[in-house]
Design an enzyme around this catalytic site. Structure first.
Site, PDB file in Angstrom:
ATOM      1  N   SER A 198     -43.289 -80.617  30.950  1.00 12.44           N
ATOM      2  CA  SER A 198     -43.233 -82.054  31.261  1.00 12.44           C
ATOM      3  C   SER A 198     -41.858 -82.342  31.859  1.00 12.44           C
ATOM      4  O   SER A 198     -40.939 -81.518  31.744  1.00 12.44           O
ATOM      5  CB  SER A 198     -43.389 -82.824  29.941  1.00 12.44           C
ATOM      6  OG  SER A 198     -43.034 -84.165  30.104  1.00 12.44           O
ATOM      7  N   TYR A 211     -40.948 -84.256  20.985  1.00 13.20           N
ATOM      8  CA  TYR A 211     -41.779 -83.919  22.160  1.00 13.20           C
ATOM      9  C   TYR A 211     -40.934 -83.172  23.193  1.00 13.20           C
ATOM     10  O   TYR A 211     -41.354 -82.146  23.728  1.00 13.20           O
ATOM     11  CB  TYR A 211     -42.374 -85.192  22.752  1.00 13.20           C
ATOM     12  CG  TYR A 211     -43.285 -84.966  23.940  1.00 13.20           C
ATOM     13  CD1 TYR A 211     -44.593 -84.510  23.765  1.00 13.20           C
ATOM     14  CD2 TYR A 211     -42.856 -85.217  25.250  1.00 13.20           C
ATOM     15  CE1 TYR A 211     -45.440 -84.311  24.854  1.00 13.20           C
ATOM     16  CE2 TYR A 211     -43.694 -85.019  26.341  1.00 13.20           C
ATOM     17  CZ  TYR A 211     -44.984 -84.568  26.138  1.00 13.20           C
ATOM     18  OH  TYR A 211     -45.820 -84.369  27.217  1.00 13.20           O
ATOM     19  N   LYS A 215     -41.435 -79.418  24.800  1.00 14.18           N
ATOM     20  CA  LYS A 215     -41.594 -79.160  26.235  1.00 14.18           C
ATOM     21  C   LYS A 215     -40.454 -78.296  26.794  1.00 14.18           C
ATOM     22  O   LYS A 215     -40.650 -77.533  27.738  1.00 14.18           O
ATOM     23  CB  LYS A 215     -41.732 -80.489  26.997  1.00 14.18           C
ATOM     24  CG  LYS A 215     -43.018 -81.246  26.642  1.00 14.18           C
ATOM     25  CD  LYS A 215     -44.268 -80.399  26.898  1.00 14.18           C
ATOM     26  CE  LYS A 215     -45.561 -81.100  26.570  1.00 14.18           C
ATOM     27  NZ  LYS A 215     -46.758 -80.278  26.831  1.00 14.18           N
TER      28      LYS A 215
HETATM   29  N1  NAD Z   1     -49.795 -87.756  30.678  1.00 15.22           N
HETATM   30  C1  NAD Z   1     -48.539 -87.565  30.955  1.00 15.22           C
HETATM   31  O1  NAD Z   1     -47.813 -88.509  31.332  1.00 15.22           O
HETATM   32  C2  NAD Z   1     -47.930 -86.203  30.841  1.00 15.22           C
HETATM   33  C3  NAD Z   1     -46.684 -85.972  31.440  1.00 15.22           C
HETATM   34  C4  NAD Z   1     -46.112 -84.719  31.324  1.00 15.22           C
HETATM   35  C5  NAD Z   1     -46.765 -83.702  30.653  1.00 15.22           C
HETATM   36  N2  NAD Z   1     -47.988 -83.951  30.077  1.00 15.22           N
HETATM   37  C6  NAD Z   1     -48.627 -82.840  29.360  1.00 15.22           C
HETATM   38  O2  NAD Z   1     -49.825 -82.505  30.034  1.00 15.22           O
HETATM   39  C7  NAD Z   1     -50.813 -82.080  29.098  1.00 15.22           C
HETATM   40  C8  NAD Z   1     -52.073 -82.901  29.275  1.00 15.22           C
HETATM   41  O3  NAD Z   1     -51.751 -84.255  29.112  1.00 15.22           O
HETATM   42  P1  NAD Z   1     -52.834 -85.416  29.316  1.00 15.22           P
HETATM   43  O4  NAD Z   1     -52.070 -86.643  29.580  1.00 15.22           O
HETATM   44  O5  NAD Z   1     -53.858 -84.974  30.282  1.00 15.22           O
HETATM   45  O6  NAD Z   1     -53.439 -85.487  27.831  1.00 15.22           O
HETATM   46  P2  NAD Z   1     -54.738 -86.259  27.299  1.00 15.22           P
HETATM   47  O7  NAD Z   1     -54.364 -86.906  26.017  1.00 15.22           O
HETATM   48  O8  NAD Z   1     -55.348 -87.095  28.369  1.00 15.22           O
HETATM   49  O9  NAD Z   1     -55.738 -85.041  27.004  1.00 15.22           O
HETATM   50  C9  NAD Z   1     -55.391 -84.063  26.072  1.00 15.22           C
HETATM   51  C10 NAD Z   1     -56.639 -83.307  25.664  1.00 15.22           C
HETATM   52  O10 NAD Z   1     -56.230 -82.316  24.705  1.00 15.22           O
HETATM   53  C11 NAD Z   1     -57.157 -82.317  23.630  1.00 15.22           C
HETATM   54  N3  NAD Z   1     -56.524 -81.834  22.405  1.00 15.22           N
HETATM   55  C12 NAD Z   1     -55.616 -82.472  21.631  1.00 15.22           C
HETATM   56  N4  NAD Z   1     -55.338 -81.745  20.540  1.00 15.22           N
HETATM   57  C13 NAD Z   1     -56.061 -80.610  20.631  1.00 15.22           C
HETATM   58  C14 NAD Z   1     -56.209 -79.459  19.805  1.00 15.22           C
HETATM   59  N5  NAD Z   1     -55.559 -79.356  18.647  1.00 15.22           N
HETATM   60  N6  NAD Z   1     -57.042 -78.484  20.208  1.00 15.22           N
HETATM   61  C15 NAD Z   1     -57.724 -78.590  21.380  1.00 15.22           C
HETATM   62  N7  NAD Z   1     -57.650 -79.654  22.178  1.00 15.22           N
HETATM   63  C16 NAD Z   1     -56.824 -80.663  21.824  1.00 15.22           C
HETATM   64  C17 NAD Z   1     -57.586 -83.774  23.507  1.00 15.22           C
HETATM   65  O11 NAD Z   1     -58.828 -83.891  22.805  1.00 15.22           O
HETATM   66  C18 NAD Z   1     -57.671 -84.200  24.971  1.00 15.22           C
HETATM   67  O12 NAD Z   1     -58.951 -83.975  25.487  1.00 15.22           O
HETATM   68  C19 NAD Z   1     -50.162 -82.206  27.729  1.00 15.22           C
HETATM   69  O13 NAD Z   1     -49.639 -80.975  27.336  1.00 15.22           O
HETATM   70  C20 NAD Z   1     -49.052 -83.210  27.944  1.00 15.22           C
HETATM   71  O14 NAD Z   1     -47.995 -83.044  27.033  1.00 15.22           O
HETATM   72  C21 NAD Z   1     -48.569 -85.168  30.169  1.00 15.22           C
END
Ligand code: NAD
Length: 324
Positions: A198, A211, A215
């Site tokens: 991230s 967090y 990351k």
């Molecule tokens: N959204 C953002 O702004 C952002 C920015 C930087 C990095 N990220 C990273 O990108 C990745 C995806 O983010 P997103 O925003 O698409 O997330 P999201 O919350 O939209 O989706 C996450 C998915 O992971 C699943 N999940 C959660 N815990 C789990 C577990 N224990 N086992 C299996 N599945 C599980 C959830 O059910 C969900 O379907 C994450 O690692 C997040 O930290 C997100």
């Protein structure tokens, strides 16, 4: 007397051999340095040229791509888009309903997908599922460690349970999944592992202390793993890609804050997924979304922290607590 003179001449011969060895070693060292300097600048030129050229993208059609967290957000978008370019997608999520929905949408669009419920914090379940997948489908070419959670509030308000869970999902699960799928990749000397870090893995951000820790950990272990694989096999074809997305409009970021919404607005999960897939297919080691954030971070490290903080305060971009 004769014994002594024999020793003297032997010592003299020994020191001549020693001197020759020294000269030989110095010559070798100079040759090594010349080769290093030559290759160093050649690589810098090559990599700089690559920055301004379009890199070819690996074909993933017909290959198995495993995505964790495929039920929602970027995981879902990646699953749909990988299937759209012909990959056979293996969807993992803790949420059966949303995961099945992703699989259904892929099949409706004419793609191939298989859904499995998996809580990625459970190492034994991962290992069992991985061997089942190996039997049912064979080699998994691309593994995307995407599932993640982001509780967002000051460190002193983080509970032990949520902090441990965050490390379990955002970091430790990656290790278990890599341990499950990397051995096959090493055996075939091919494959690709993508890890979602991230911008919180590039910059320290308020309300995201644990967090950011997870990351930055992703960034660190991916760099270390790249080194380990390279030392094991300098000709390794296994690609590792670390992704640093800015705020993406998935709902994970509950209270984003920005002073310049037009210039720094949330990125759509569709665009983010396309960017991740492009980085994986191009075999990039690191890719931010947007791409220039990695360069900004590198530049920021050269500038005194105090000066960088002035820029941060001016931009006033971050995340507010989710307990509001
Ligand atoms: N959204 C953002 O702004 C952002 C920015 C930087 C990095 N990220 C990273 O990108 C990745 C995806 O983010 P997103 O925003 O698409 O997330 P999201 O919350 O939209 O989706 C996450 C998915 O992971 C699943 N999940 C959660 N815990 C789990 C577990 N224990 N086992 C299996 N599945 C599980 C959830 O059910 C969900 O379907 C994450 O690692 C997040 O930290 C997100």
């Amino acid at each position: 007397m004769s014994i002594q003179s024999n020793n003297n001449s032997r010592n003299g011969a020994g020191s001549t051999v020693g001197q020759n060895n020294d000269i030989y070693n110095i010559v070798l060292l100079i040759v090594d340095i010349v080769i290093l300097v030559f290759k160093f600048w050649l690589t810098i030129i090559e990599e700089t040229v690559k920055l301004f050229t379009t890199r070819p993208q690996a074909n993933v059609s017909g290959q198995f791509v495993l995505i964790t967290g495929a039920g929602h957000g970027m995981g879902k978008e990646m699953a749909l888009q990988y299937a759209g370019i012909g990959a056979k997608v293996i969807c993992w999520d803790i949420n059966d309903q949303t995961n099945s929905q992703t699989v259904k949408e892929i099949k409706q669009a004419g793609g191939t997908a298989y859904g499995y419920v998996c809580n990625v914090v459970k190492r034994e379940d991962i290992m069992e599922l991985a061997s089942r997948i190996r039997k049912e489908h064979g080699f998994v070419s691309v593994v995307v460690n995407n599932a993640g959670i982001m509780p967002c509030h000051p460190l002193l308000e983080h509970t032990e349970q949520e902090t441990r869970l965050m490390y379990d999902i955002n970091v430790l699960a990656h290790y278990w999944i890599i341990q499950a799928f990397l051995p096959d990749m090493i055996e075939r000397n091919e494959g690709s592992i993508v890890a979602l870090s991230s911008c919180a893995g590039l910059f320290g951000l308020a309300n995201l202390v644990p967090y950011c820790g997870t990351k930055f950990a992703v960034r660190g272990y991916m760099a270390a793993l790249a080194e380990e694989l390279r030392q094991k096999n300098p000709q390794t074809n296994i690609k590792l890609t670390t992704i640093y997305p800015y705020m993406i409009d998935t709902g994970l970021c509950k209270n984003p804050r920005y002073r310049f919404p037009n210039a720094m607005k949330l990125i759509s999960p569709k665009d983010a997924a396309a960017s991740i897939i492009e980085a994986q297919r191009q075999g990039l080691e690191e890719a931010a979304i947007p791409r220039h954030f990695v360069a900004v971070e590198k530049l920021g490290r050269l500038i005194p922290r105090k000066a960088m903080r002035l820029v941060n305060d001016f931009l006033d971009t971050g995340v507010d607590t989710d307990k509001m």
